[in-house]
Scaffold this active site. Structure first.
Site: not given
Lengths: 115, 466
Positions: B390-393, B431
């Site tokens: 999720n957060d890493v993209v 996050a």
């Protein structure tokens, strides 16, 4: 020795930190988990301290010191054997895949256990 | 004692030196998968040399106590190493860190209780530092283990009282250490150790699960410094060298993780995401449109693409989908699709977690690329399949200066032609942030369990090909 022991040993410490710094940057990111597992085993070098603390005091084998020492030996041994073995297991998975049957067989067994 | 054992005992330092060199070569070996196994063997050899040499130094009937403890530990360790699932690696490593910490505490206590020894000023400082680093490592690692294994007792602490209590505990710990130093009082030493254990727990407990990779790396570092501390007490160079290597290694990994999240270590450890991001997730409350699709369509799309990039995240680990993913990868390759994997440094729950899972499933590591290697390729990629990441993209990290993760390096999947995201629901990621990627025209959401969805894609690709 001409220098005081503390300075000598502190020198070793500082140099070792530098060596560690440069060597660890060379570790490929793909192997960061095995790195953690193997360093975990390495930090169990405290077993040396544990063994040296497991001593006979006043002719008695079971003193608080020796028992605490033996307990530390036990804990460190878990990590030494467990840490190296689990690293070995992980690294075997990173082997070049072109190799024949044994690797595949091994992997099939392990993945089967996890699923 | 016979001649040989006397020779070994007299030259113990030389043997320790060989061990220390092998320890350096162990880490050196990990620079490539090709030399890594050799590196690990060097480590084993070094440890064997260290232990055997020490046997000749420690003498008397207590040797049997040592051997007994060692055999018991070996059995437990080997059993654990054989049975642990790769998906459980993060919590297992965390648990093992706690053992090193507890061992360091036990050694410090054993030393303090050694009635035949006198402890000078330097030794007292070393004992004190070694003991409290060990104690903090112990309880903090136990908490990290609980958090990673999703145990109910590892609750994240929130509240304004946490920081003052942490500070108070820290001061008390140092204070009792000071009392021990001045008066050589054992009760003060015990009090310091107990407070350090509580402090370790209270310190890590407020940190959210998303930051656990940093915490685990940091505790790895701590366990090394604890070993080095014991080395100082014993005046043993090998302990200091091995401890420092581990200490540096953990510190560097923590740094890499922090950099990959565009945050400072202090920010992770003393407040950050967990608290501030809760409000940031709201985003006006206007329902936005997204497209949902089926795994079948996704399989069809991928089979007809020429370039596919798969982005695995924690969702893949949680769903244990790595073998299904491998199958999908192989089928697509057979169809002539160029399939590769893209790994973000903080994907998963520990550094390199995704690499291990993919290696377990037998994905060739040549097709697994790091963020820097693949980011420029997304523009020429037809389909990106995001599995439980999720957060890493999240493009907000690049486009939205108000986002709490603004500035965090991401995998730039939104540059691809089509993006497909497997996710359980539209809920926010670790996050606590909404992800604008999910609402783009080119994005198709596939709701469900990672393993099930990938298996359906496999069936779809299989069916389409025949």
């Amino acid at each position: 020795m001409s220098s005081t022991p503390f300075v000598a040993i502190f020198t070793v410490f500082v140099l070792a930190v530098f060596v560690g710094y440069y060597v660890v940057w060379g570790v490929t990111p793909a192997l960061h988990t095995p790195l953690m597992a193997v360093t975990n085993a390495l930090s169990s070098i405290v077993i040396v301290g544990a063994m040296l603390q497991t001593v006979t005091i006043d002719g008695s084998m079971f003193t608080p010191t020796s028992l605490l020492g033996a307990f530390a030996v036990f804990l460190a041994s878990i990590n030494i054997f467990g840490g190296f073995a689990v690293t070995e297991r992980m690294l075997a998975m990173f082997k070049p895949k072109a190799k024949k049957a044994p690797v595949l067989e091994n992997n099939a067994k392990e993945t089967g256990g996890d699923a | 004692m016979n001649d040989l054992s006397m020779l070994i005992a007299a030259n113990a330092d030389w043997f320790y030196l060989v061990g220390a060199i092998l320890f350096v070569l162990t880490l050196r070996g990990l620079s490539s998968p090709k030399t890594a196994i050799r590196g690990n063997r060097f480590g084993m050899a070094a440890m064997a040399i260290a232990v055997v040499t020490t046997f000749f130094l420690a003498e008397g009937p207590v040797l049997w106590l040592i051997i007994g403890a060692m055999i018991l530990g070996a059995l437990v360790g080997m059993w654990k190493a054989k049975t642990v699932a790769m998906t459980q690696m993060p919590e297992t490593v965390a648990l093992m860190h706690s053992f090193v910490g507890l061992a360091a505490v036990a050694i410090a206590l054993a030393t303090v209780l050694h009635t035949e020894q006198q402890h000078g000023a330097v030794a007292r400082v070393e004992l004190f530092i070694g003991c409290f680093i060990g104690a903090i490592t112990f309880s903090a690692s136990v908490f990290a283990f609980g958090k990673l294994a999703a145990k109910s007792w590892a609750k994240t602490l929130v509240g304004s009282w946490v920081k003052p209590v942490q500070a108070l505990l820290f001061i008390a710990m140092i204070g009792f250490g000071g009392v021990y130093f001045v008066t050589d009082s054992l009760p003060a030493f015990y009090a310091m150790a107990v407070i350090a254990v509580i402090f370790g727990w209270m310190w890590i407990a407020p940190i959210g699960g998303g930051d656990m990779p940093v915490v685990v790396s940091l505790l790895n570092s701590f366990s090394g410094w604890a070993a080095a501390g014991i080395g100082f007490t014993l005046g043993n160079s090998m302990l200091i060298i091995a401890g420092s290597l581990v200490g540096s290694s953990g510190a560097i990994l923590s740094y890499i993780m922090c950099k990959a999240m565009n945050r400072s270590l202090l920010n992770v450890l003393f407040g950050g995401m967990g608290t501030s991001a809760v409000t940031a997730g709201g985003d006006e409350g206007v329902p936005k449109n997204y497209k949902a699709g089926s795994a079948e369509d996704a399989g069809f799309l991928m089979a007809n693409a020429s370039n596919v990039v798969i982005v695995p995240g924690y969702g893949m680990a949680q769903g244990r989908a790595q073998n299904a993913v491998k199958e999908l990868y192989e089928l697509l390759k057979e169809e002539g699709v160029n399939v590769r994997f893209a790994i973000h440094p903080v994907a998963g729950r520990m550094p390199g977690h995704m690499n291990v899972l993919l290696a377990e499933a037998d994905v060739p590591y040549d097709d697994i690329l790091e963020m820097d290697e693949i980011n420029s390729d997304f523009a020429s990629t037809d389909v990106v399949l995001v599995i439980g990441a999720n957060d890493v993209v999240n493009p907000s990290a690049k486009d939205d200066p108000t986002s709490p993760i603004f500035g965090m390096p991401i995998l730039e999947v939104s540059k691809a032609q089509t993006v497909m995201v497997i996710k359980r629901s539209m809920s926010t990621g670790y996050a606590g942030l909404d992800n604008s990627l999910f609402y783009m025209d080119k994005t198709m959401m596939i709701f469900g369990d990672a393993k099930k969805m990938v298996e359906e894609m496999v069936r779809s690709v299989n069916g389409g090909g025949h």
